[in-house]
Design an enzyme around this catalytic site. Structure first.
Site, short mmCIF file in Angstrom:
data_model
loop_
_atom_site.label_atom_id
_atom_site.label_comp_id
_atom_site.label_asym_id
_atom_site.label_seq_id
_atom_site.Cartn_x
_atom_site.Cartn_y
_atom_site.Cartn_z
N GLU A 237 0.91 -1.75 -0.22
CA GLU A 237 0.02 0.08 0.08
C GLU A 237 0.83 1.69 0.01
OE1 GLU A 237 -3.99 -0.06 1.43
OE2 GLU A 237 -2.84 -1.51 3.55
N HIS A 253 6.21 -26.79 5.20
CA HIS A 253 5.88 -27.74 4.89
C HIS A 253 5.10 -27.70 3.48
CE1 HIS A 253 5.75 -30.18 9.06
NE2 HIS A 253 5.49 -28.61 8.83
N LYS A 347 -13.00 -0.88 -5.03
CA LYS A 347 -14.45 -0.32 -4.25
C LYS A 347 -15.21 0.41 -4.81
CE LYS A 347 -11.87 0.22 -0.04
NZ LYS A 347 -11.72 0.41 1.27
O1 PA5 Z 1 -5.27 -0.12 4.62
C1 PA5 Z 1 -6.81 0.58 4.20
O2 PA5 Z 1 -6.99 1.37 3.60
C2 PA5 Z 1 -7.60 -1.51 3.28
O3 PA5 Z 1 -7.08 -2.07 3.38
C3 PA5 Z 1 -8.58 -0.83 4.33
O4 PA5 Z 1 -8.84 -0.64 5.86
C4 PA5 Z 1 -9.89 -1.62 3.91
O5 PA5 Z 1 -9.89 -1.56 2.98
C5 PA5 Z 1 -10.92 -1.30 4.66
O6 PA5 Z 1 -12.01 -0.63 5.27
P1 PA5 Z 1 -11.81 0.65 6.11
O7 PA5 Z 1 -10.61 -0.02 7.09
O8 PA5 Z 1 -12.34 0.82 6.47
O9 PA5 Z 1 -12.93 -0.58 6.75
#
Ligand code: PA5
Length: 354
Positions: A237, A253, A347
């Site tokens: 990310e 394993h 999304k």
């Molecule tokens: O780091 C991120 O932005 C994502 O992994 C979000 O955490 C994930 O899409 C879930 O969203 P939220 O944390 O708002 O529930």
């Protein structure tokens, strides 16, 4: 790589202040735990199992907690990253915690609705969104916290609130001293791995240099297994790089067998082992032997050893190191660590399709 010795230049790439989020993580962790302790809870009776629903940056706090709870918590605590409430969670005595930073994550909202219909004991943890609204409408306890950044930058919140919750519920001995120790160790480590510390003295910057143009695989065991997942998530990310994680002893394993093909790619893999003083001695040995096997097959390898001698200290120093590592790799690649365009457009498409 030269950029790493010019932290004054980072803000030209890091346009939305991810650096400050990482630097503030020790403070956030401590504040989240204190905030959680101050939150009200109903007098639930006879909680026999806990399910935590969450995804991505909101799930990782639960992952960390569950690994830490393993040796001390008398009831099962299970993390659920999916839509449907599992059959076992319909039994009386289940507490369902729905944790979503935005409050708009469809998997978590789906579990919330099913748990509400099943009349399970419920708690919502969020900054707002539909989850906060649904909790208010249904009269469900709501722990609402304020954090304006990205969910993954709120890992101190997603963990600290849950830690306070299990403390509230009397499921663990008071963790305050261990938590403060973790915070102090994070701050101490930060002097060495922080942005102002030059490459020559900074192991996080040096490891970031080793990851350039390679496929990272992060391997951890025990309380560091979720930290390996966190490193992978942050590398994806923040640095937008393809990364994977694995867990010992399981990796021995199967994963170790897959070191023959594709021949021309394997030498571009960099495997980082996370180790700590609280590892099971056999996993410690496994890490050493597995590293040797992978090296002999031509894969790059390295080891990060978490400082400290308690599980929370190990987890949080290792996690913080990984956050800095991913940040430095983002700086080297020249990519803004905050936006996650691919996840956002995914999304958006899913919600367009109904
Ligand atoms: O780091 C991120 O932005 C994502 O992994 C979000 O955490 C994930 O899409 C879930 O969203 P939220 O944390 O708002 O529930």
């Amino acid at each position: 790589m030269q950029i790493l010795d010019h932290p004054e230049e980072y803000s030209k790439i890091d346009l939305q202040g991810m650096r400050a989020e990482i630097e503030g993580l020790p403070t956030q962790l401590q504040a989240a735990y204190q905030f959680g302790l101050s939150q009200p809870l109903p007098a639930w009776k006879d909680i026999r199992q806990i399910l935590i629903a969450g995804m991505g940056g909101s799930a990782i706090g639960a992952d960390l907690l569950i690994a830490w709870l393993e040796g001390i918590c008398p009831i099962p605590v299970i993390l659920h990253r999916d839509y449907a409430l599992p059959a076992w969670a319909h039994q009386p005595g289940t507490l369902v915690i729905c944790s979503s930073h935005s409050g708009n994550t469809e998997e978590v909202l789906s579990v919330f609705e099913q748990a509400r219909q099943a009349r399970a004991n419920l708690l919502a943890i969020t900054t707002g969104g539909k989850l906060a609204q649904s909790a208010r409408d249904a009269g469900v306890p709501l722990w609402r916290f304020v954090h304006a950044g990205q969910p993954r930058a709120a890992v101190g919140w997603s963990f600290g609130l849950l830690l306070a919750l299990v403390t509230h519920l009397g499921l663990v001995p008071d963790p305050q001293v261990e938590l403060l120790n973790a915070v102090a160790n994070m701050r101490y480590q930060q002097e060495i791995i922080g942005c102002e510390s030059p490459v020559a003295a900074n192991p996080a910057k040096r490891l970031a240099g080793q990851l350039v143009d390679r496929w990272p695989l992060v391997i951890g065991a025990g309380v560091l297994a979720p930290v390996a997942r966190r490193w992978k998530g942050q590398l994806s990310e923040l640095a937008k790089c393809w990364a994977q994680f694995d867990v010992l002893p399981e990796a021995d394993h199967n994963t170790v067998a897959g070191v023959i093909y594709p021949q021309d790619q394997l030498s571009r893999t960099m495997v980082v082992f996370l180790e700590s003083s609280t590892d099971h001695p056999r996993n410690h040995l496994r890490a050493e032997v597995t590293r040797k096997v992978l090296m002999l097959e031509g894969l790059g390898t390295d080891t990060y050893t978490a400082p400290g001698n308690s599980a929370l200290v190990n987890q949080w120093t290792a996690l913080h190191f990984g956050d800095y590592l991913a940040y430095y790799l983002a700086m080297i690649y020249g990519v803004d660590p905050t936006p996650v365009d691919a996840s956002e457009s995914l999304k958006a498409e899913l919600s367009q399709r109904g």
